[in-house]
Design an enzyme around this catalytic site. Structure first.
Site, PDB file in Angstrom:
ATOM      1  N   GLY A 245       0.829  -1.203   0.000  1.00  0.00           N
ATOM      2  CA  GLY A 245       0.000   0.000   0.000  1.00  0.00           C
ATOM      3  C   GLY A 245       0.861   1.250   0.000  1.00  0.00           C
ATOM      4  O   GLY A 245       0.755   2.081  -0.863  1.00  0.00           O
ATOM      5  N   ILE A 472      -0.481  -5.784   4.889  1.00  0.00           N
ATOM      6  CA  ILE A 472      -0.094  -5.293   3.565  1.00  0.00           C
ATOM      7  C   ILE A 472       1.364  -5.678   3.274  1.00  0.00           C
ATOM      8  O   ILE A 472       2.032  -5.038   2.476  1.00  0.00           O
ATOM      9  CB  ILE A 472      -0.312  -3.772   3.466  1.00  0.00           C
ATOM     10  CG1 ILE A 472       0.512  -3.023   4.520  1.00  0.00           C
ATOM     11  CG2 ILE A 472      -1.790  -3.438   3.647  1.00  0.00           C
ATOM     12  CD1 ILE A 472       0.463  -1.496   4.344  1.00  0.00           C
ATOM     13  N   GLY A 473       1.799  -6.739   3.952  1.00  0.00           N
ATOM     14  CA  GLY A 473       3.184  -7.179   3.835  1.00  0.00           C
ATOM     15  C   GLY A 473       3.951  -6.898   5.110  1.00  0.00           C
ATOM     16  O   GLY A 473       5.103  -7.276   5.283  1.00  0.00           O
ATOM     17  N   THR A 474       3.249  -6.242   6.022  1.00  0.00           N
ATOM     18  CA  THR A 474       3.838  -5.753   7.262  1.00  0.00           C
ATOM     19  C   THR A 474       4.090  -6.839   8.300  1.00  0.00           C
ATOM     20  O   THR A 474       4.871  -6.647   9.212  1.00  0.00           O
ATOM     21  CB  THR A 474       2.881  -4.710   7.846  1.00  0.00           C
ATOM     22  OG1 THR A 474       1.537  -5.208   7.634  1.00  0.00           O
ATOM     23  CG2 THR A 474       2.996  -3.398   7.119  1.00  0.00           C
ATOM     24  N   ARG A 619      10.130  -2.599  21.842  1.00  0.00           N
ATOM     25  CA  ARG A 619      10.127  -4.055  21.776  1.00  0.00           C
ATOM     26  C   ARG A 619       9.992  -4.508  20.325  1.00  0.00           C
ATOM     27  O   ARG A 619       9.137  -4.007  19.594  1.00  0.00           O
ATOM     28  CB  ARG A 619       8.949  -4.587  22.590  1.00  0.00           C
ATOM     29  CG  ARG A 619       8.867  -6.114  22.654  1.00  0.00           C
ATOM     30  CD  ARG A 619       7.515  -6.577  23.219  1.00  0.00           C
ATOM     31  NE  ARG A 619       7.248  -6.077  24.568  1.00  0.00           N
ATOM     32  CZ  ARG A 619       7.711  -6.648  25.674  1.00  0.00           C
ATOM     33  NH1 ARG A 619       8.455  -7.719  25.597  1.00  0.00           N
ATOM     34  NH2 ARG A 619       7.406  -6.138  26.853  1.00  0.00           N
ATOM     35  N   THR A 625      10.204 -10.234  10.547  1.00  0.00           N
ATOM     36  CA  THR A 625       9.367  -9.286   9.804  1.00  0.00           C
ATOM     37  C   THR A 625       9.805  -7.844  10.095  1.00  0.00           C
ATOM     38  O   THR A 625       9.724  -6.989   9.214  1.00  0.00           O
ATOM     39  CB  THR A 625       7.872  -9.465  10.132  1.00  0.00           C
ATOM     40  OG1 THR A 625       7.659  -9.275  11.526  1.00  0.00           O
ATOM     41  CG2 THR A 625       7.371 -10.829   9.712  1.00  0.00           C
ATOM     42  N   LYS A 691       7.053   0.027  19.435  1.00  0.00           N
ATOM     43  CA  LYS A 691       6.752   1.124  18.521  1.00  0.00           C
ATOM     44  C   LYS A 691       6.798   0.608  17.080  1.00  0.00           C
ATOM     45  O   LYS A 691       6.961  -0.583  16.838  1.00  0.00           O
ATOM     46  CB  LYS A 691       7.753   2.269  18.749  1.00  0.00           C
ATOM     47  CG  LYS A 691       7.645   2.853  20.155  1.00  0.00           C
ATOM     48  CD  LYS A 691       8.502   4.075  20.379  1.00  0.00           C
ATOM     49  CE  LYS A 691       9.941   3.733  20.644  1.00  0.00           C
ATOM     50  NZ  LYS A 691      10.729   4.899  21.133  1.00  0.00           N
ATOM     51  N   GLY A 694       7.754   0.330  10.259  1.00  0.00           N
ATOM     52  CA  GLY A 694       7.504   0.336   8.819  1.00  0.00           C
ATOM     53  C   GLY A 694       8.088   1.516   8.072  1.00  0.00           C
ATOM     54  O   GLY A 694       8.292   1.447   6.867  1.00  0.00           O
ATOM     55  N   GLU A 695       8.343   2.605   8.769  1.00  0.00           N
ATOM     56  CA  GLU A 695       8.734   3.818   8.061  1.00  0.00           C
ATOM     57  C   GLU A 695      10.112   4.353   8.421  1.00  0.00           C
ATOM     58  O   GLU A 695      10.698   5.125   7.666  1.00  0.00           O
ATOM     59  CB  GLU A 695       7.698   4.922   8.351  1.00  0.00           C
ATOM     60  CG  GLU A 695       6.309   4.526   7.917  1.00  0.00           C
ATOM     61  CD  GLU A 695       5.254   5.545   8.327  1.00  0.00           C
ATOM     62  OE1 GLU A 695       4.440   5.915   7.483  1.00  0.00           O
ATOM     63  OE2 GLU A 695       5.250   5.965   9.490  1.00  0.00           O
TER      64      GLU A 695
END
Lengths: 739, 171
Positions: A245, A472-474, A619, A625, A691, A694-695
């Protein structure tokens, strides 16, 4: 029974560390992985329905004006064509995330070149596409289209909330020993997920069933409802697998609404799958930015002044503006500060969130400027950053929830071999190649969203996790299963997670790095409730109850869960509510990126030779992943630094390179060996002490490459992407300077 | 038009609009949706299948051009219960995130390893006639027609190296 938690403050209990199963944090493989590697995972565009017909979007070929006539008659005569739909409810572009407000309707009113204006429906895909291409359209064009943010005709707004000034920045700059004052540019960019935007709509009675490529289902349900003028309860959205996404699927897109309207009109299921150009041109983009960065520093490299001005763009009337300076407020100390944020109103595809809106471009430019300052001061870039880390949040005085930037910098430098870097450019040459190293801090704000989840415990010793969360692949399937397995003392194989269905409890959805901590906490809370009931049956306080491998253990007693459950299955809901915690402490994730590049002295070609990132995200829920997310972020940094740019035609604003041949995302050969290192910590201010990840990787990694290029060959490129033409011009200049 | 395709050892007799691509024939007419459409223009590799043993972008080929051909798709390589070595390796190394490009990556890699075994050179090969080896550089180069926006590239290379090494050990 629902266990609620309002997130108002820190939690030092760290309950997850006291659990016995030992699956959380481990690099457990994705439970849905076997489906994905065998082609059995069913995505939206794979869905078939009996009697299904196909819709193809038609796009505007003017920039501003109105559709006066759709010459439908000729295409309606074509074989298989069923309808040309120009319903006033059709929307012009994608919606923003986390809002139930739908995107602007009235597709006949054209505000950018490429905007969808109609849908052609036919029996087959081939017929629909052919007819959509054949449809001719008459327009009444309006003059005054502004196609670029730096066009003098562009109306420029300064949203009040995004301006700030502390101290006396001008005087401080004047008094500073060393000054940096530079302009940086980043390009308009596309999320470009591999799965094009797609929807399959079917009306069952008065109820709309929608398979759609979406990241956040609950808010999308509200958007669809408002767009169609129906109740959210009458819509069910399904998205069990989403093919990426990166922000572009946060809100609904034109094909979502078009499919729903067409299905209603046709009384048949309608599938609308965007072509790749449509997927890039009718949804949303990241705004290009122009950033002026000013810094004043004393002799020892302490910042006295920070100035960050940005010019971004969006369509007239759009509230969203790329929050370029989001992290500028708190990343480095300086007594005198100024932030100026300008939004130019342009007729280009709507600007919205793309992976790490704000820091992705803001921190990247700022970290390039930091490198220039270090250079000017003759100071190591790592040392400069270490010297300017604030103890509390500048301006507000709030504490940091946790702060690992210093450790990320020093640990990263050590692991990367930073001490081997030559301080001066053009010091290391291998054949035709200049070799250099660069680094950058990584910073991203962290937040949680409201989220609900349901967990059921069966007598056969299995658990079921249910929420409308997306993967979404996360890694949502993996980490939500792991949290439940850890809390309930079950092997991973005994936990099933079902996602992507608005009939299930409303989650945070996926976006903004908030998915894992928010929805994960809802699962955690539901499990806490189940644990309380099991503890009651066991006759012990819940904190003293050990659950492991399907058994409850306390005080030398070991009882199978099924026995304890008294013959009845159990179910609980968890509900995380964001509270005051966010206001009481500044929460962010921290890291550092290091890069080594080669720059070809003759052609200007840049090759990233190796990269390393250190990441402090609280953590780590799944080591594998999380690592994949970190890799992805760093590689997006490579794309931003070197290749990615949506090119808008200066005449009409249309996106020239709206496909994957011309919009250059990194390919396998662009990516070297990458190293990821997590600085595991517990952030008490984050629920579960976890926390987002992804970004963070993209929030500065590009700058490490830009800075490495300068270290290699002495060329500073301040306009990203650093394509060969820009590097080559710099190389010629650098050669001339050397005489 | 009438077209006969053998897909994963099963014969499919299809009546197709001549505009139908091989990709759409596989997905919409044979009902095998494991093969994905990412761009429909041969730019991304998500639609990679093997035709008579060679990898191709199925979106760039019309179905009518393949009458009588043998097609292998991701569904023909393995099942969730019986994964092919490459499928298992992708799972082990996390060689994917969203999974959308994955069927194409795995079909591409399956054929690519055969190309290396057959000694086909690539842009990064030292010589044109020497044996080709599944090194990181060779794999990255030969897999660059398969885009992955999640950017699982390092893990994809690791998966392919793992599967290649296992096959060497078994040989």
């Amino acid at each position: 029974m629902t266990r609620e938690m309002t997130h108002d403050g820190p939690d030092a209990d760290h309950r997850l560390d006291g659990m016995a199963q030992g699956v959380l944090g481990r690099g457990e493989p994705r439970p849905e992985g076997a489906l994905k590697v065998t082609g059995r995972a069913v995505y939206t565009g794979d869905q078939q329905a009996p009697g299904m017909v196909h819709g193809a979007l038609v796009r505007a070929t003017i920039t501003r004006g109105r559709v006066t006539t759709l010459n439908s008659a000729t295409v309606l005569e074509m074989p298989g064509v069923l309808a040309v739909i120009d319903d006033p409810r059709l929307v012009r572009f994608s919606g923003q995330g986390a809002t139930t407000k739908p995107p602007k309707a009235d597709a006949a009113g054209v505000v950018y070149h490429g905007q969808p204006i109609a849908l052609v429906v036919a029996e087959t895909l081939e017929q629909a596409r052919h007819a959509a291409l054949r449809l001719t359209v008459d327009y009444a064009e309006e003059p005054g289209a502004v196609t670029g943010p730096e066009d003098p005709a562009a109306e420029v707004e300064l949203p009040q909330k995004k301006q700030s000034e502390t101290g006396a920045p001008d005087a401080a700059l004047e008094a500073a020993d060393t000054v940096i004052d530079r302009i940086y540019r980043t390009a308009s960019m596309s999320s470009a997920p591999m799965e094009p935007h797609a929807s399959l709509a079917e009306w069952q009675g008065g109820k709309l069933v929608l398979h759609s490529t979406l990241q956040m289902l609950a808010s999308a349900q509200g958007q669809v409802a408002a767009a169609l003028g129906i109740e959210p309860e009458d819509i069910r959205i399904l998205a069990p697998h989403v093919g990426g996404g990166f922000g572009s699927k946060l809100g609904i897109s034109p094909e979502t609404v078009a499919a729903a309207i067409a299905a209603q009109q046709m009384r048949r299921p309608v599938s609308v799958v965007c072509t790749r150009p449509q997927s890039m041109e009718t949804t949303s983009r990241r705004s290009e930015t122009l950033q002026r960065i000013q810094m004043g520093a004393d002799d020892e490299g302490r910042l006295t002044m920070i100035g960050h001005e940005a010019l971004v763009s969006n369509l007239p009337g759009q509230k969203f503006s790329e929050p370029v300076q989001q992290a500028t407020h708190f990343t480095y100390e300086a007594a005198h500060r100024r932030v100026v944020h300008r939004v130019a109103r342009v007729h280009r595809l709507v600007a919205a969130s793309v992976r790490a809106p704000g820091e992705a471009v803001g921190a990247t430019a700022f970290e390039c400027a930091m490198d220039e300052l270090a250079d000017k001061l003759g100071l190591c870039p790592v040392a400069l950053r270490l010297r300017n880390i604030p103890k509390v949040e500048p301006g507000t005085g709030r504490p940091f929830s946790s702060h690992k930037l210093a450790e990320a910098l020093t640990e990263g430098a050590r692991r990367f071999g930073w001490e081997h870097r030559h301080a001066s450019p053009r010091a290391r040459r291998e054949g035709e190649w200049w070799i250099g190293m660069g680094m950058s801090s990584l910073v991203r704000v962290n937040t949680v969203m409201e989220a609900k989840a349901r967990v059921s415990l069966s007598l056969d010793g299995t658990a079921l996790v249910e929420t409308d969360m997306t993967d979404i692949g996360t890694g949502s399937y993996a980490i939500l299963s792991q949290i439940a397995a850890e809390m309930l003392g079950l092997p991973m194989g005994s936990v099933e997670t079902v996602l992507g269905d608005t009939d299930l409890p409303a989650s945070s959805g996926s976006g903004g790095s908030f998915g894992a901590a928010s929805t994960g906490s809802a699962v955690y809370l539901a499990c806490l409730e189940l644990r309380s009931r099991l503890a009651e049956a066991m006759g012990c306080p819940e904190p003293e109850l050990t659950l492991k491998d399907g058994h409850a253990i306390h005080d030398n007693r070991k009882v199978p869960l099924s026995t304890l459950m008294g013959g009845a299955a159990m179910q609980a809901e968890g509900h995380l509510i964001p509270g005051e915690a966010e206001d009481k402490a500044r929460q962010a994730t921290w890291g550092a990126a290091f890069a080594e590049v080669g720059v070809n002295a003759i052609t200007g070609e840049i090759r990233v030779r190796r990269m390393l990132g250190t990441f402090a995200i609280g953590r780590v829920l799944n080591a594998q992943t999380a690592r994949s997310q970190a890799l992805g972020g760093m590689i997006w940094g490579i794309g931003m630094a070197l290749t990615e740019e949506l090119v808008h035609d200066a005449r009409d604003g249309h996106i020239v390179n709206r496909d994957l041949a011309e919009y250059h995302v990194p390919v396998n050969a662009d990516v070297p060996a990458l190293e990821v290192h997590f600085l595991e910590e517990r952030d008490d201010w984050a629920p579960m002490q976890a926390k987002g990840i992804g970004e963070l990787g993209i929030c500065g990694a590009g700058a490490a490459i830009v800075n490495a290029v300068h270290n290699a060959c002495g060329v500073r490129v301040r306009s990203l992407p650093m394509t060969v033409d820009k590097v080559l011009a710099g190389l010629v200049e650098a050669e001339a300077d050397q005489g | 038009m009438h077209v006969t395709l053998t897909i994963n050892d099963t014969k499919h007799s299809l009546d197709l609009d001549p505009r139908t691509t091989l990709l759409d024939a596989i997905r919409s007419h044979a009902g095998l949706t494991g093969t994905k459409k990412g761009c429909d223009h041969g730019q991304c590799g998500a639609c990679t299948v093997m035709v008579n043993g060679r990898r191709i972008n199925s979106c760039l080929s019309l179905a009518v051009m393949h009458d009588g051909d043998a097609v292998t798709t991701i569904e023909g390589l393995g099942t969730p219960e019986a994964l092919s070595p490459l499928q298992a390796a992708f799972l082990e190394t996390d060689g994917f995130q969203c999974g959308y490009c994955t069927p194409g990556q795995i079909c591409s890699a399956t054929a690519m390893l055969e190309e290396i075994r057959a000694g086909w050179p690539s842009h990064v090969s030292e010589t044109l006639d020497g044996p080709a080896l599944p090194t990181e550089a060779e794999i990255a180069e030969r897999m660059s027609g398969n885009l992955c926006r999640c950017s699982a590239y390092p893990n994809i290379v690791a998966a392919i190296r793992l599967a290649a090494a296992e096959r060497e050990d078994a040989a």
